[in-house]
Write a protein that holds these residues in place. Sequence first.
Motif, PDB file in Angstrom:
ATOM      1  N   MET A 198     -26.385  -9.644 129.455  1.00 11.59           N
ATOM      2  CA  MET A 198     -26.149  -8.975 130.885  1.00 11.59           C
ATOM      3  C   MET A 198     -25.861  -7.113 130.385  1.00 11.59           C
ATOM      4  SD  MET A 198     -25.869 -11.527 133.168  1.00 11.59           S
ATOM      5  CE  MET A 198     -25.789 -10.525 134.436  1.00 11.59           C
ATOM      6  N   GLY A 199     -26.129  -7.391 129.631  1.00 10.89           N
ATOM      7  CA  GLY A 199     -25.410  -6.002 128.918  1.00 10.89           C
ATOM      8  C   GLY A 199     -24.343  -5.078 129.157  1.00 10.89           C
ATOM      9  N   LEU A 200     -23.423  -5.716 128.692  1.00 12.90           N
ATOM     10  CA  LEU A 200     -22.140  -5.399 128.870  1.00 12.90           C
ATOM     11  C   LEU A 200     -21.492  -5.051 127.802  1.00 12.90           C
ATOM     12  CD1 LEU A 200     -20.986  -9.022 130.494  1.00 12.90           C
ATOM     13  CD2 LEU A 200     -22.176  -6.405 131.729  1.00 12.90           C
ATOM     14  N   SER A 201     -20.043  -4.397 127.411  1.00 16.01           N
ATOM     15  CA  SER A 201     -19.470  -4.165 126.606  1.00 16.01           C
ATOM     16  C   SER A 201     -18.541  -4.618 126.014  1.00 16.01           C
ATOM     17  CB  SER A 201     -19.416  -2.352 126.845  1.00 16.01           C
ATOM     18  OG  SER A 201     -20.463  -2.101 127.551  1.00 16.01           O
TER      19      SER A 201
ATOM     20  N   THR B 259     -20.051 -14.028 120.910  1.00 14.79           N
ATOM     21  CA  THR B 259     -19.346 -14.941 119.622  1.00 14.79           C
ATOM     22  C   THR B 259     -20.260 -15.514 118.691  1.00 14.79           C
ATOM     23  OG1 THR B 259     -18.018 -15.665 120.641  1.00 14.79           O
ATOM     24  CG2 THR B 259     -17.751 -16.584 119.353  1.00 14.79           C
ATOM     25  N   ASP B 260     -21.269 -16.470 119.370  1.00 18.06           N
ATOM     26  CA  ASP B 260     -22.339 -17.573 118.486  1.00 18.06           C
ATOM     27  C   ASP B 260     -23.106 -15.705 118.065  1.00 18.06           C
ATOM     28  OD1 ASP B 260     -21.665 -19.381 119.690  1.00 18.06           O
ATOM     29  OD2 ASP B 260     -23.310 -18.860 120.664  1.00 18.06           O
ATOM     30  N   MET B 261     -23.238 -14.555 117.931  1.00 15.65           N
ATOM     31  CA  MET B 261     -23.612 -14.129 116.600  1.00 15.65           C
ATOM     32  C   MET B 261     -22.600 -13.150 116.077  1.00 15.65           C
ATOM     33  SD  MET B 261     -27.354 -12.656 119.237  1.00 15.65           S
ATOM     34  CE  MET B 261     -27.984 -14.457 119.712  1.00 15.65           C
ATOM     35  N   CYS B 262     -21.812 -13.407 116.343  1.00 11.07           N
ATOM     36  CA  CYS B 262     -20.670 -12.342 115.858  1.00 11.07           C
ATOM     37  C   CYS B 262     -20.747 -12.192 114.441  1.00 11.07           C
ATOM     38  CB  CYS B 262     -19.459 -12.197 116.978  1.00 11.07           C
ATOM     39  SG  CYS B 262     -17.762 -11.462 115.872  1.00 11.07           S
ATOM     40  N   PRO B 263     -20.614 -11.474 113.494  1.00 12.44           N
ATOM     41  CA  PRO B 263     -21.051 -11.731 112.032  1.00 12.44           C
ATOM     42  C   PRO B 263     -19.641 -12.000 111.691  1.00 12.44           C
ATOM     43  CG  PRO B 263     -22.345  -9.357 112.459  1.00 12.44           C
ATOM     44  CD  PRO B 263     -21.621  -9.963 113.584  1.00 12.44           C
ATOM     45  N   ARG B 264     -18.026 -11.408 112.021  1.00 10.44           N
ATOM     46  CA  ARG B 264     -17.570 -12.364 111.652  1.00 10.44           C
ATOM     47  C   ARG B 264     -17.108 -12.873 112.035  1.00 10.44           C
ATOM     48  NH1 ARG B 264     -14.360  -7.599 109.554  1.00 10.44           N
ATOM     49  NH2 ARG B 264     -16.125  -6.425 108.282  1.00 10.44           N
ATOM     50  N   PHE B 265     -17.259 -14.137 112.792  1.00  8.00           N
ATOM     51  CA  PHE B 265     -17.158 -15.460 113.402  1.00  8.00           C
ATOM     52  C   PHE B 265     -18.149 -15.992 112.601  1.00  8.00           C
ATOM     53  CE2 PHE B 265     -19.026 -18.719 115.920  1.00  8.00           C
ATOM     54  CZ  PHE B 265     -18.178 -19.230 116.052  1.00  8.00           C
ATOM     55  N   LEU B 266     -19.066 -15.956 112.344  1.00 11.60           N
ATOM     56  CA  LEU B 266     -20.331 -16.359 111.498  1.00 11.60           C
ATOM     57  C   LEU B 266     -19.851 -16.625 109.559  1.00 11.60           C
ATOM     58  CD1 LEU B 266     -23.171 -15.033 112.988  1.00 11.60           C
ATOM     59  CD2 LEU B 266     -21.825 -17.817 113.054  1.00 11.60           C
ATOM     60  N   ILE B 267     -18.726 -15.584 109.153  1.00 12.08           N
ATOM     61  CA  ILE B 267     -18.168 -15.889 108.091  1.00 12.08           C
ATOM     62  C   ILE B 267     -16.643 -16.995 108.513  1.00 12.08           C
ATOM     63  CG2 ILE B 267     -18.715 -13.660 106.856  1.00 12.08           C
ATOM     64  CD1 ILE B 267     -16.438 -12.387 107.156  1.00 12.08           C
ATOM     65  N   GLY B 268     -16.414 -17.285 109.552  1.00 13.29           N
ATOM     66  CA  GLY B 268     -15.148 -18.079 109.647  1.00 13.29           C
ATOM     67  C   GLY B 268     -13.610 -17.195 110.448  1.00 13.29           C
ATOM     68  N   HIS B 269     -14.030 -15.731 110.981  1.00 10.29           N
ATOM     69  CA  HIS B 269     -12.905 -15.300 111.600  1.00 10.29           C
ATOM     70  C   HIS B 269     -12.477 -16.170 112.699  1.00 10.29           C
ATOM     71  CE1 HIS B 269     -12.696 -11.680 108.664  1.00 10.29           C
ATOM     72  NE2 HIS B 269     -12.653 -12.175 108.312  1.00 10.29           N
TER      73      HIS B 269
ATOM     74  N   CYS C  59     -19.324  -3.461 114.622  1.00 11.37           N
ATOM     75  CA  CYS C  59     -20.273  -3.747 114.350  1.00 11.37           C
ATOM     76  C   CYS C  59     -21.618  -3.776 115.588  1.00 11.37           C
ATOM     77  CB  CYS C  59     -21.024  -5.028 113.625  1.00 11.37           C
ATOM     78  SG  CYS C  59     -20.959  -6.403 114.882  1.00 11.37           S
ATOM     79  N   GLY C  60     -20.895  -3.466 117.116  1.00 10.85           N
ATOM     80  CA  GLY C  60     -21.681  -3.053 118.172  1.00 10.85           C
ATOM     81  C   GLY C  60     -22.949  -4.753 118.284  1.00 10.85           C
ATOM     82  N   ILE C  61     -23.105  -5.764 117.127  1.00 10.96           N
ATOM     83  CA  ILE C  61     -24.161  -6.961 117.732  1.00 10.96           C
ATOM     84  C   ILE C  61     -24.139  -7.399 119.133  1.00 10.96           C
ATOM     85  CG2 ILE C  61     -24.864  -9.425 117.273  1.00 10.96           C
ATOM     86  CD1 ILE C  61     -24.882  -8.173 114.086  1.00 10.96           C
ATOM     87  N   CYS C  62     -22.882  -7.312 119.798  1.00 11.29           N
ATOM     88  CA  CYS C  62     -22.413  -8.124 120.973  1.00 11.29           C
ATOM     89  C   CYS C  62     -22.591  -7.417 122.145  1.00 11.29           C
ATOM     90  CB  CYS C  62     -20.672  -8.851 120.688  1.00 11.29           C
ATOM     91  SG  CYS C  62     -19.510  -6.998 119.911  1.00 11.29           S
ATOM     92  N   GLU C  63     -23.121  -6.317 121.445  1.00 13.57           N
ATOM     93  CA  GLU C  63     -23.116  -5.301 123.552  1.00 13.57           C
ATOM     94  C   GLU C  63     -24.546  -4.680 122.944  1.00 13.57           C
ATOM     95  OE1 GLU C  63     -21.179  -0.865 123.575  1.00 13.57           O
ATOM     96  OE2 GLU C  63     -19.381  -3.017 123.468  1.00 13.57           O
ATOM     97  N   LEU C  64     -24.936  -4.189 122.033  1.00 13.63           N
ATOM     98  CA  LEU C  64     -26.320  -4.405 121.617  1.00 13.63           C
ATOM     99  C   LEU C  64     -27.285  -5.501 121.396  1.00 13.63           C
ATOM    100  CD1 LEU C  64     -25.158  -0.325 119.943  1.00 13.63           C
ATOM    101  CD2 LEU C  64     -26.042  -0.844 122.270  1.00 13.63           C
ATOM    102  N   TYR C  65     -27.071  -6.307 121.003  1.00 13.16           N
ATOM    103  CA  TYR C  65     -28.694  -7.699 120.590  1.00 13.16           C
ATOM    104  C   TYR C  65     -27.809  -8.470 121.437  1.00 13.16           C
ATOM    105  CZ  TYR C  65     -31.956 -10.120 118.237  1.00 13.16           C
ATOM    106  OH  TYR C  65     -32.498 -10.659 118.237  1.00 13.16           O
TER     107      TYR C  65
END
Length: 448
Positions: free
Chosen positions: A312-315, A262-272, A302-308
Motif C-alpha cells: 500500500m506504499g505506507l511508511s 513483519t514477515d520481511m523485517c530482517p530483525r524479526f527474521l533473526i528472532g527479535h 533498514c527501510g524494507i518495510c516501507e520501500l519493499y
Amino acid sequence: MDLLNKIKEAGVIGAGGAGFPAHIKLNCKVEYFIINGLECEPLLQSDKYLMRNKSDEIVSTAEKIGNAIEAEHIVIGLKEEYYDEVLALKESIKKLNSKVELHLSKTFYPAGDEQILVYEITGRTIPPGGIPLNVGAVVSNVGTVFNIFEAIQDKPVIYKFVTVIGEIAKPSIIKVPIGTSVEECIEKCGGTNVEDYVVIMGGPMMGKLISKEMAVDRVITKTDGAILVLPADHYLAQKEKMTVQHMKNQAKSACIQCHYCTDMCPRFLIGHPLHPHKIMRGIALSEDNDEVFKEALICCECGICELYACPMGLSPKRINVYLKGKLRQKGVKWNNTADIFQGHVLRDYRKIPTGRLISRLALNKYMSQKFEEGQEINPQKISIPLRQGIGAPADPIVKVGDKIEKGQMIAQIEEGKMGSNIHASINGEVVEINQNIVIRAIQVEVIP
C-alpha cells in the motif's frame, strides 16, 4: 605505543556506520573478529575499491587486531559476486600465510547490517538492543581496518574514499579530505546531469536526503562513504516530503494488516520481537499504546518495510522513527523479557534480492555505471566538524590564525570521554572555529 593508543591518537572511528570510537570498541576479548566488506546499501562501491586495492593492508591488519583481542576466528565477510575482491583477498591471505578466513554471502539486503552479518557467520542472534559483544563478536568495517593500518604507521584519519553515483557526469570513487563540501565532490566528478536534484548521503535505503542547496555546506566526515545524486522528482525524494500526520492518516485509511512488513523485517527474521504491522495498527487507533510502540525502539531503520514490503506504499519505518523520539522523550527504554532468540524457520526464503530491490527503488539506470578511480580532491577550504560519530565533540587545540600542516592534530577528545581526535586534512591557516574548524589552504608562491 600500543595498538589501542595508536588507534585513539589517529582518531579512528567506525567508517561504515554510526562512528563508534575504534579504540573503545576493540578494547575487548572475543571469539569472533568480523570485518564487514558487504557494503550494506545498494549501488555503493567504496568498500569494494578498498578490498581490491588495499587487500594486503586489510588482511595483515585484520590479523593484528584479531590477535590483539584474542579472537579464535578472524573473518572478512563479503558478497560472493565480488569476484575481483574475493580474488585479491585470497591472494593476500596466501601471500601473507594468514589465518584470516573469508565468508562469502549471497547478494541480499541488508547483508551488511552488523547484526545480520553476525547471525550469518556465527548463527547467533544478538539480543534486541544489544551489541555483537553480547554473543562473543566484534565487527569493524573494512574502511575502519584500513584506517587502523594507517594508524599503526602513525597516520591519522584525514580522508575518505567516497562513491559518487547517480545523475553524475563522471561517476567516480574519489579520495576526499575530511571537511570537503559535498558540492565540491560533485563538481570534481563533472557535475550533475540534471539541473534540479537532491543528494542522498549514503545509500538509498538508509541515507540522509539533503537538497542541492544544503550540499554547499554539508561536508564529508569520517563516516561518509557515498554521495547519491537523484532528480528532485524521484520517488525517493518525493516520499521524504510526507509529513508524520499524513503517514498516520494513511495508516488509518489504508493499512490492510497483511503483515508483509513483519514477515520481511530482517530483525524479526533473526528472532527479535519486532512486529511493524502491529505498530501500524496501533498508530491507526491511538498514540497511547506504549506496550506495542516500544517495539519501535529495536527497529534498525533498514527501510524494507516501507520501500519493499508494503503493498500500500505506507511508511512503517518512519512511523517507527517518529515513535522512537516520542518514547525517548518519555524515558521509555527497551528491556528484553527473554534470554534466547532464534531465527525464523523461513528466513532464508524471505531475504530481499538486492537486484529486485534496486528495481523497486527505480534505480536500475545506475546499476551499470562505470566508475573512474584514483582522483583526489585538493580543496581550497575545508570545514571539519569537532564532533564526528558517537560521543562528545573534541576540544580545539589550535586558534584562529594558526598555520597548520596536513595530519596535525587540531582538536582532542577529553580524557575519559567518548569521541575522537580530529586532524587537519590539508595544509593551511585556521580562519574560523565554532562547531567546526575551518581551514583555508595556503597558496604557495611560485618564484619564476
